[in-house]
Scaffold this active site. Sequence first.
Site, short mmCIF file in Angstrom:
data_model
loop_
_atom_site.label_atom_id
_atom_site.label_comp_id
_atom_site.label_asym_id
_atom_site.label_seq_id
_atom_site.Cartn_x
_atom_site.Cartn_y
_atom_site.Cartn_z
N HIS A 10 0.71 -1.23 -0.06
CA HIS A 10 0.05 -0.02 -0.21
C HIS A 10 0.91 1.19 0.16
O HIS A 10 0.57 2.18 -0.90
CB HIS A 10 -0.86 0.15 1.18
N GLU A 32 11.11 -4.83 -4.58
CA GLU A 32 10.24 -5.80 -3.84
C GLU A 32 10.85 -6.95 -3.64
O GLU A 32 11.76 -7.49 -4.75
CB GLU A 32 9.11 -6.06 -4.78
N SER A 41 -3.18 -7.68 0.42
CA SER A 41 -3.34 -8.48 1.28
C SER A 41 -4.54 -8.64 1.99
O SER A 41 -5.31 -9.53 2.48
CB SER A 41 -2.29 -8.26 2.73
N CYS A 42 -5.35 -7.36 1.93
CA CYS A 42 -6.64 -7.26 2.44
C CYS A 42 -7.69 -8.11 1.67
O CYS A 42 -8.71 -8.42 2.08
CB CYS A 42 -7.31 -5.72 2.14
N SER A 108 9.20 1.33 3.32
CA SER A 108 7.90 0.67 3.57
C SER A 108 8.11 -0.48 3.89
O SER A 108 7.72 -1.78 3.21
CB SER A 108 6.70 1.06 2.64
N TYR A 184 -10.58 -4.66 19.07
CA TYR A 184 -11.43 -4.16 18.01
C TYR A 184 -12.64 -3.96 18.50
O TYR A 184 -13.32 -2.90 17.71
CB TYR A 184 -11.38 -5.08 16.67
N ASP A 278 3.15 -0.31 8.14
CA ASP A 278 3.31 -0.89 9.59
C ASP A 278 4.42 -0.92 10.34
O ASP A 278 4.48 -1.47 11.51
CB ASP A 278 2.97 -2.56 9.21
N ALA A 294 -1.98 -1.15 12.04
CA ALA A 294 -1.77 -1.56 10.96
C ALA A 294 -2.74 -1.70 9.88
O ALA A 294 -3.55 -2.92 9.91
CB ALA A 294 -0.89 -2.86 11.17
#
Length: 453
Positions: A10, A32, A41-42, A108, A184, A278, A294
Amino acid sequence: MKVVVVGTSHAGYEMVQTLLKADQDIEIDLYESGSTMSFLSCGIQSYLEGKSDHLDDLHYATEDSYKKQGINAYTNSQVVAIDSDAKEVTVKDDQGEHQVSYDKLFLSPGAVPVELPIEGTDLDHVYYLRGRDWADRVKKRMAEAKEAVVVGGGYIGIEAAEAFTKAGIKTTVIDSQDRILPTYLDKEFTEVLEAHAADKGLDFHGNECVQSIEGKDGQVAKVITDKGEYPADTVLFAVGVKPNTEWLKGTLELDDKGFVKVNEYLESSVKDIYVAGDATEIPFTPTGKGKAIALASNARRQAVTAAQNIIAGENKVKSPSVNGTSGLALFDYHFAATGVKDCDKAEVDGEVESQFLQIPVLPKFMKDDQDVFMKIHYRKDDHKLVGAQIMSTVNLARDINTLSVAISAGWTLEDLALADFFFQPEYDNTWHYFNQVAQEALGQRFGSDKQLF
């Protein structure tokens, strides 16, 4: 100007696109460590459940698409060291190691799964769920798995456990905490979710610590906790993540948890090196302090800020604070949260109170018996909102964004109690549920959510 970007998820993706829109003449090298770029990943749960047919669908961009944009993009290329004096990074690839120069460097580094120091994690059919490769392994295993144990009842663990259960795999979730999603959602919500999950065939065991995994013929056979044993042919660990920053020790300033220390402009302790995602903390609006959250949305905001500062010169922009707004579903329930919960409300300056409310979503004459569960947290002294949660079998999760904006704007209970929300019976009640939960907290409910006859 040459910018080296390390990491393509991201934050890396957003960095590259923001730089390109600002100045097509910037030279960008993109590295990468994996075999593919900008994996989403989402979207892993959608792949595990068969909603997405191919892992290739879960990408923002590819090595080829980056190159078509004029980016020098490299896969299977790991940045392993930084020489900030020479302004060079060391890249390790199939050809060995070589140095690459930069004017500005953006990192990142992301996070990696926490691994428990217990026996048996080297057995066959022990998995984690982080990135494309692990998603591929887990999906392939699901075709043969019969009994699975998921260690960890947070976001990732619950997503995997739901996918397993829907696939007909007998699934048990084990967590050292007393309930699922403890950071959460508050207990009023998780009690409902746990009962609902049990009805769907997903078992949860809280307050249990995994001590070892036993195998047979080199494969997983059972999971042993401090309270019992669970047969399993598949084990997935989802007990959290930690910053992937071991390689940055001695180069950049890290905190005691391994997060890279950055200022409000996303600058690290070393000039011309920016960090996001993250591996960093981000300003948390309800407390004004840094917090590890994250989320993809946070990484993207940080990357835009860092990109703007790379090209802005002296006209720097500050990274906005966030509320950690997030949403998820578990079987029939959709839920979302923003700001503080019971678990972290002590971090807010001043005493925090809360109000929970369960009411029908629609008027009685619509003959719909679905409820909405709402909870808000607010400061006792000035009634300022600092957190909210929402849950329903109706998909109202997006509505939490409204309260995230309200928290950032400094709204109070009084503001929310009479806020201008529309009424149409196919969408909501005469008083919107946000109005009603604030009114309840103030002890002054207007009208009624029920007909009087």
